[in-house]
Enzyme design. Sequence first.
Site, PDB file in Angstrom:
ATOM      1  N   SER A  88       9.355 -14.532 -36.721  1.00 41.13           N
ATOM      2  CA  SER A  88       8.946 -15.936 -36.696  1.00 41.13           C
ATOM      3  C   SER A  88       8.884 -16.472 -38.135  1.00 41.13           C
ATOM      4  O   SER A  88       9.888 -16.401 -38.840  1.00 41.13           O
ATOM      5  CB  SER A  88       7.614 -16.072 -35.960  1.00 41.13           C
ATOM      6  OG  SER A  88       7.381 -17.400 -35.565  1.00 41.13           O
ATOM      7  N   ASP A 109      13.059 -17.251 -25.588  1.00 46.57           N
ATOM      8  CA  ASP A 109      12.101 -17.657 -26.623  1.00 46.57           C
ATOM      9  C   ASP A 109      11.711 -19.119 -26.396  1.00 46.57           C
ATOM     10  O   ASP A 109      12.558 -20.008 -26.451  1.00 46.57           O
ATOM     11  CB  ASP A 109      12.723 -17.481 -28.005  1.00 46.57           C
ATOM     12  CG  ASP A 109      11.702 -17.593 -29.125  1.00 46.57           C
ATOM     13  OD1 ASP A 109      10.863 -18.512 -29.089  1.00 46.57           O
ATOM     14  OD2 ASP A 109      11.751 -16.761 -30.052  1.00 46.57           O
ATOM     15  N   HIS A 143       8.799 -14.920 -27.266  1.00 44.57           N
ATOM     16  CA  HIS A 143       8.395 -15.004 -28.672  1.00 44.57           C
ATOM     17  C   HIS A 143       7.196 -14.083 -28.880  1.00 44.57           C
ATOM     18  O   HIS A 143       6.058 -14.530 -29.015  1.00 44.57           O
ATOM     19  CB  HIS A 143       8.052 -16.453 -29.023  1.00 44.57           C
ATOM     20  CG  HIS A 143       7.997 -16.728 -30.499  1.00 44.57           C
ATOM     21  ND1 HIS A 143       9.122 -17.064 -31.230  1.00 44.57           N
ATOM     22  CD2 HIS A 143       6.970 -16.709 -31.370  1.00 44.57           C
ATOM     23  CE1 HIS A 143       8.773 -17.257 -32.490  1.00 44.57           C
ATOM     24  NE2 HIS A 143       7.475 -17.044 -32.604  1.00 44.57           N
TER      25      HIS A 143
END
Length: 304
Positions: free
Chosen positions: A105, A253, A281
């Site tokens: 991320s 995601d 995610h």
Amino acid sequence: MSVTDERYVNSGELRLWTERSGDPNHPSTLLIMGTAAQAIGWPDELVARLVAGGRQVIRFDHRDTGRSDHVDFATRPYTLAEMAADSLAVLDGYGVEAAHVVGASMGGAIAQWLAVHHPARVRTLTTLMTSPMGNNAGPAWARAMAGQPPAPDELPPPTAEFLRHVLGAATTPRATAEERIEADLATLRVLNGPALPFDEPAARRYVARSHERARNPAAAGNHDLAGRRLTPDRLVPLSGITAPTLVVHGTEDPIFAVPHARAIAAQVPGARLELVPGMGHGFFSPGLPRRIADLVLTNPARPD
């Protein structure tokens, strides 16, 4: 000889909590977590798999998270570049000249920054569930929140379900420790996505431990502020990356749709894209940490 040791390293005036696992003589892997996430966001199972694969693994608490020092962002605002400097300070603290750098991320954006601006420190680059470091996501988010379609030239916004969750979270009760844990669990459940099973016991343990370790939980929100600062150093083309690059991304995601991963892979010369069916995610699905670790181990450094 496999060891695990914890230490604090200095990054300027800040002290950062770090942990190293594995044989100190083995090649180093630096794990860089995402927005507001502590080092323990990297599952122990993933770390153990990397160690078994012949790596020493270093993970650390970002500034403003966990056991690391905190910053008064109002008087000392910082940028992604300064968080990248923290990563270099961690390598320096262990005497590591170059590492296999893995970022998730926001940590993936930091990892890209390191590969662009400090190529000698990055043996290989692996990005997970992230977007190009120069992508300005703000306008896409704003349009999506207003119910407007995305602009033709921008990467997709988060899913409608995730945006609804963000709006609802603003009014979710967080007065007690249990309410805070349940609210964080709800977020992790949405981030996991609907395709893969959600490992709620593992997620609950992680959330509870994160709350126990956090010296100043509110400070982690500063990462969002830092991430929005699109400074010129973030606009440097990814085409300058020379490290062997692996882009790992989940097909489900909810924050960064697959085009974000394709954009990174298209910009980095020779990058390999690995899409993980059903992954969202996060790492909270049974077997997923091992699977991701195995992918990381497939990204070999070029011979010296």
